[in-house]
Design an enzyme around this catalytic site. Sequence first.
Site, PDB file in Angstrom:
ATOM      1  N   LYS A 290     105.050 -83.848 105.834  1.00 52.01           N
ATOM      2  CA  LYS A 290     104.153 -83.215 107.110  1.00 52.01           C
ATOM      3  C   LYS A 290     104.873 -83.929 109.104  1.00 52.01           C
ATOM      4  O   LYS A 290     104.205 -84.735 108.918  1.00 52.01           O
ATOM      5  CB  LYS A 290     102.399 -83.418 107.276  1.00 52.01           C
ATOM      6  CG  LYS A 290     101.879 -82.407 108.793  1.00 52.01           C
ATOM      7  CD  LYS A 290     100.737 -83.511 108.924  1.00 52.01           C
ATOM      8  CE  LYS A 290     100.058 -84.024 110.391  1.00 52.01           C
ATOM      9  NZ  LYS A 290     100.497 -83.396 110.959  1.00 52.01           N
TER      10      LYS A 290
ATOM     11  N   GLY B 285     102.354 -94.021 111.389  1.00 49.66           N
ATOM     12  CA  GLY B 285     101.572 -93.772 113.064  1.00 49.66           C
ATOM     13  C   GLY B 285     101.302 -94.404 113.496  1.00 49.66           C
ATOM     14  O   GLY B 285     101.151 -95.905 113.270  1.00 49.66           O
TER      15      GLY B 285
ATOM     16  N   THR C 152      97.704 -97.144 114.079  1.00 52.25           N
ATOM     17  CA  THR C 152      96.799 -97.858 113.317  1.00 52.25           C
ATOM     18  C   THR C 152      95.784 -97.223 113.208  1.00 52.25           C
ATOM     19  O   THR C 152      94.938 -97.466 111.881  1.00 52.25           O
ATOM     20  CB  THR C 152      96.442 -99.279 113.836  1.00 52.25           C
ATOM     21  OG1 THR C 152      97.781 -99.845 114.195  1.00 52.25           O
ATOM     22  CG2 THR C 152      95.594-100.091 113.149  1.00 52.25           C
TER      23      THR C 152
ATOM     24  N   THR D 126      94.692 -93.922 113.156  1.00 58.54           N
ATOM     25  CA  THR D 126      95.049 -93.156 111.623  1.00 58.54           C
ATOM     26  C   THR D 126      95.381 -94.162 110.198  1.00 58.54           C
ATOM     27  O   THR D 126      94.695 -93.190 108.486  1.00 58.54           O
ATOM     28  CB  THR D 126      96.272 -92.370 111.756  1.00 58.54           C
ATOM     29  OG1 THR D 126      96.526 -91.784 113.027  1.00 58.54           O
ATOM     30  CG2 THR D 126      95.997 -91.018 111.114  1.00 58.54           C
TER      31      THR D 126
ATOM     32  N   GLU E  53     103.488 -97.767 108.320  1.00 54.57           N
ATOM     33  CA  GLU E  53     104.133 -98.151 109.192  1.00 54.57           C
ATOM     34  C   GLU E  53     103.683 -97.597 110.582  1.00 54.57           C
ATOM     35  O   GLU E  53     103.496 -96.861 110.568  1.00 54.57           O
ATOM     36  CB  GLU E  53     105.533 -97.362 109.440  1.00 54.57           C
ATOM     37  CG  GLU E  53     106.459 -97.971 108.184  1.00 54.57           C
ATOM     38  CD  GLU E  53     107.281 -99.279 108.217  1.00 54.57           C
ATOM     39  OE1 GLU E  53     106.628 -99.944 109.145  1.00 54.57           O
ATOM     40  OE2 GLU E  53     107.130 -99.473 107.280  1.00 54.57           O
TER      41      GLU E  53
ATOM     42  N   CYS F 251     107.464 -97.227 118.814  1.00 54.61           N
ATOM     43  CA  CYS F 251     106.703 -98.210 118.530  1.00 54.61           C
ATOM     44  C   CYS F 251     107.132 -99.813 118.565  1.00 54.61           C
ATOM     45  O   CYS F 251     106.472-100.777 118.160  1.00 54.61           O
ATOM     46  CB  CYS F 251     106.583 -97.743 116.930  1.00 54.61           C
ATOM     47  SG  CYS F 251     108.239 -98.126 115.799  1.00 54.61           S
TER      48      CYS F 251
ATOM     49  N   GLU G 234      97.820-101.079 122.650  1.00 54.65           N
ATOM     50  CA  GLU G 234      98.835-100.079 121.987  1.00 54.65           C
ATOM     51  C   GLU G 234      98.577 -99.192 123.739  1.00 54.65           C
ATOM     52  O   GLU G 234      97.809 -98.508 123.252  1.00 54.65           O
ATOM     53  CB  GLU G 234      99.608 -99.892 121.447  1.00 54.65           C
ATOM     54  CG  GLU G 234     100.689 -98.885 121.396  1.00 54.65           C
ATOM     55  CD  GLU G 234     101.230 -98.300 119.785  1.00 54.65           C
ATOM     56  OE1 GLU G 234     100.358 -97.888 119.571  1.00 54.65           O
ATOM     57  OE2 GLU G 234     102.340 -98.694 119.630  1.00 54.65           O
TER      58      GLU G 234
HETATM   59  P1  NAP Z   1      99.628 -89.829 114.926  1.00 54.52           P
HETATM   60  O1  NAP Z   1      98.396 -89.855 115.339  1.00 54.52           O
HETATM   61  O2  NAP Z   1      98.834 -91.661 113.617  1.00 54.52           O
HETATM   62  O3  NAP Z   1      99.472 -89.398 113.343  1.00 54.52           O
HETATM   63  C1  NAP Z   1     101.061 -89.673 112.825  1.00 54.52           C
HETATM   64  C2  NAP Z   1     100.811 -88.728 112.498  1.00 54.52           C
HETATM   65  O4  NAP Z   1      99.776 -88.614 111.307  1.00 54.52           O
HETATM   66  C3  NAP Z   1     101.167 -87.139 112.809  1.00 54.52           C
HETATM   67  O5  NAP Z   1     101.795 -86.145 111.741  1.00 54.52           O
HETATM   68  C4  NAP Z   1      99.247 -86.752 112.365  1.00 54.52           C
HETATM   69  O6  NAP Z   1      99.173 -85.309 112.409  1.00 54.52           O
HETATM   70  C5  NAP Z   1      99.062 -87.274 110.713  1.00 54.52           C
HETATM   71  N1  NAP Z   1      97.413 -87.425 111.306  1.00 54.52           N
HETATM   72  C6  NAP Z   1      96.723 -87.339 111.653  1.00 54.52           C
HETATM   73  N2  NAP Z   1      95.311 -87.163 111.420  1.00 54.52           N
HETATM   74  C7  NAP Z   1      95.638 -87.618 110.298  1.00 54.52           C
HETATM   75  C8  NAP Z   1      94.580 -87.811 108.487  1.00 54.52           C
HETATM   76  N3  NAP Z   1      93.255 -87.592 109.079  1.00 54.52           N
HETATM   77  N4  NAP Z   1      95.274 -87.907 107.684  1.00 54.52           N
HETATM   78  C9  NAP Z   1      96.514 -88.003 107.157  1.00 54.52           C
HETATM   79  N5  NAP Z   1      97.599 -87.311 108.874  1.00 54.52           N
HETATM   80  C10 NAP Z   1      96.704 -87.944 109.840  1.00 54.52           C
HETATM   81  O7  NAP Z   1     100.448 -91.163 115.748  1.00 54.52           O
HETATM   82  P2  NAP Z   1     101.244 -90.200 116.498  1.00 54.52           P
HETATM   83  O8  NAP Z   1     100.155 -90.627 117.873  1.00 54.52           O
HETATM   84  O9  NAP Z   1     101.733 -89.526 116.377  1.00 54.52           O
HETATM   85  O10 NAP Z   1     102.458 -91.630 117.048  1.00 54.52           O
HETATM   86  C11 NAP Z   1     102.451 -92.792 117.417  1.00 54.52           C
HETATM   87  C12 NAP Z   1     101.398 -94.324 116.858  1.00 54.52           C
HETATM   88  O11 NAP Z   1     102.656 -94.208 116.145  1.00 54.52           O
HETATM   89  C13 NAP Z   1     102.208 -95.248 117.609  1.00 54.52           C
HETATM   90  O12 NAP Z   1     100.846 -95.951 117.439  1.00 54.52           O
HETATM   91  C14 NAP Z   1     103.575 -95.908 116.834  1.00 54.52           C
HETATM   92  O13 NAP Z   1     103.465 -97.226 117.075  1.00 54.52           O
HETATM   93  C15 NAP Z   1     103.122 -95.504 115.715  1.00 54.52           C
HETATM   94  N6  NAP Z   1     104.159 -95.912 115.430  1.00 54.52           N
HETATM   95  C16 NAP Z   1     104.946 -96.824 114.421  1.00 54.52           C
HETATM   96  C17 NAP Z   1     106.360 -96.599 113.902  1.00 54.52           C
HETATM   97  C18 NAP Z   1     107.023 -97.862 112.797  1.00 54.52           C
HETATM   98  O14 NAP Z   1     107.298 -97.790 112.216  1.00 54.52           O
HETATM   99  N7  NAP Z   1     105.890 -98.769 112.833  1.00 54.52           N
HETATM  100  C19 NAP Z   1     106.785 -95.923 114.137  1.00 54.52           C
HETATM  101  C20 NAP Z   1     106.771 -95.017 115.604  1.00 54.52           C
HETATM  102  C21 NAP Z   1     105.500 -94.711 115.461  1.00 54.52           C
HETATM  103  P3  NAP Z   1      98.927 -84.661 113.952  1.00 54.52           P
HETATM  104  O15 NAP Z   1      99.670 -85.488 115.345  1.00 54.52           O
HETATM  105  O16 NAP Z   1      99.587 -83.445 113.893  1.00 54.52           O
HETATM  106  O17 NAP Z   1      97.905 -84.161 114.269  1.00 54.52           O
END
Ligand code: NAP
Length: 485
Positions: A177, A230, A232, A234, A252, A286, A389
Amino acid sequence: MPTEQIQIRNFIDGQLIEPVGRQYLDNIEPATGKPYSQVPDSDSRDVELAVAAAVEAFRDWSHQPAMDRSRILLRIADLIERDLEKLARAESIDNGKPLSLARGLDIPRAASNFRFFATAILHTENEAHVTDGIAFNYTLRQPRGVVGLISPWNLPLYLLTWKIAPALACGNTAIAKPSELTPMTAFLLCDICREAGLPKGVLNVVHGTGPNVGQAITAHPRIETISFTGGTVTGRKVAETCAPMFKKVSLELGGKNPNIVFADADQEAAIAGSLRSSFANQGQVCLCGSRVFVERSAYPEFVDRFVQAASKLKVGDPLDTTTEQGAIVSKTQLEKVKFYVDLARAEGGKIALGGAAPEVPNERCRDGYFFPPTVITDLPVSCRVNREEIFGPVVSITPFDSEEEVIGYANDNDYGLASSVWTQNLNRAHRVAEQIHTGTVWVNCWLIRDLRVPFGGMKQSGVGREGGNEALAFFTEPKNVCIAK
Ligand code: NAP
């Protein structure tokens, strides 16, 4: 295929199909603020279809010789490289990132993900142990079954393929996804997989929101392995769903990464490196070093030169090949960035650069989500802007007086993803690297990637590691076979 006006489809059982509910969401181009395609608003019914296809496909795929799986994955890598221009453009439109970045970093890294794991599985070793002359043990590493792969919007194809490639290489089948904000490159990848001869059902891509699709994947009893990247918050939800079902989970998550510059560093290199680590992809990586600490004797000059260099970064239309700073991914994310800049002012920070909407780059981008590189000084180390963040082009610079002090600053944070240390003193580099609580410590560099090394975060930046051996271990089940003599 033009990327404009496309209606994206789910990829299930080798077919590009409509979501069961026939509902779609607008896919907005961040640079214009306007919808340019539609993404399926799928739900648990689509996930059910994908699971059925993946369960069926697992029977054959898990028994394919490694060499056959390898050949198909290498073909996928070749096709990604063939389609580099198309994929880079799609990612730039989808995400707002400069075309040059998508072309030079994201898409090539997606190809190398496939290439790396396609060849890694040809060179794995199994352990064997002879037990005191009474038994012989060996470890059988078997694929885990249907795996769920959930990724964020900031590095869409790069991060998703970092999960897909090892999962498939190890003989699993997958339900992926992508973020609903950046679905286009995952959609284009499906065609590539078909062309490469990936058997139907081995990779399934279900588009939609986290609460509808992501939650259905993490809660599904037939998906016992979840790899999630994604935020923290989530990640915590994912962990809560998976824990009672005893799933194997890799998380991650976010970061608030320290970037430490000692006075003995090569200042030229430190400024150039810090500029990249602060503002690459508009600070939406990230691993970005959003907390910069500079030794006091070097601080005034560093701030002057850093601000000067940051002021020259060209904010513009992501599709303009000279653009260095593109658009923020969404209106919500832009509002979040603005909120934190206002908070920085309230917390006593001085805006040394940026802080307000930049000029509109061109007519096409009049309603786009742009924010300029922003540098803040004079903030207390422990204020919210320095702890939370932001995930945007905002960096805070703080002076320090001693090694011990700056290690304390670096570690006094809930996150522990990555850090950078700039120094010419080798002993200090080792000493500091050992004491910083982050999964990666870069010394005199940033974002160098070697796929063999462990990658991941400590503390609230996550659980588990990606990277070569870690990923192969994660996507397999080690079974001990003990044979009595
Ligand atoms: P996010 O809002 O947590 O979303 C990540 C993914 O999870 C998206 O596909 C999202 O879907 C999905 N999701 C949302 N709610 C969910 C649930 N209840 N159950 C399962 N999946 C769910 O993160 P983002 O805003 O896309 O990305 C930014 C974050 O990612 C930042 O905090 C960044 O630091 C982190 N990140 C970490 C790394 C690492 O390697 N540590 C790498 C890149 C990014 P939708 O958004 O499509 O609704």
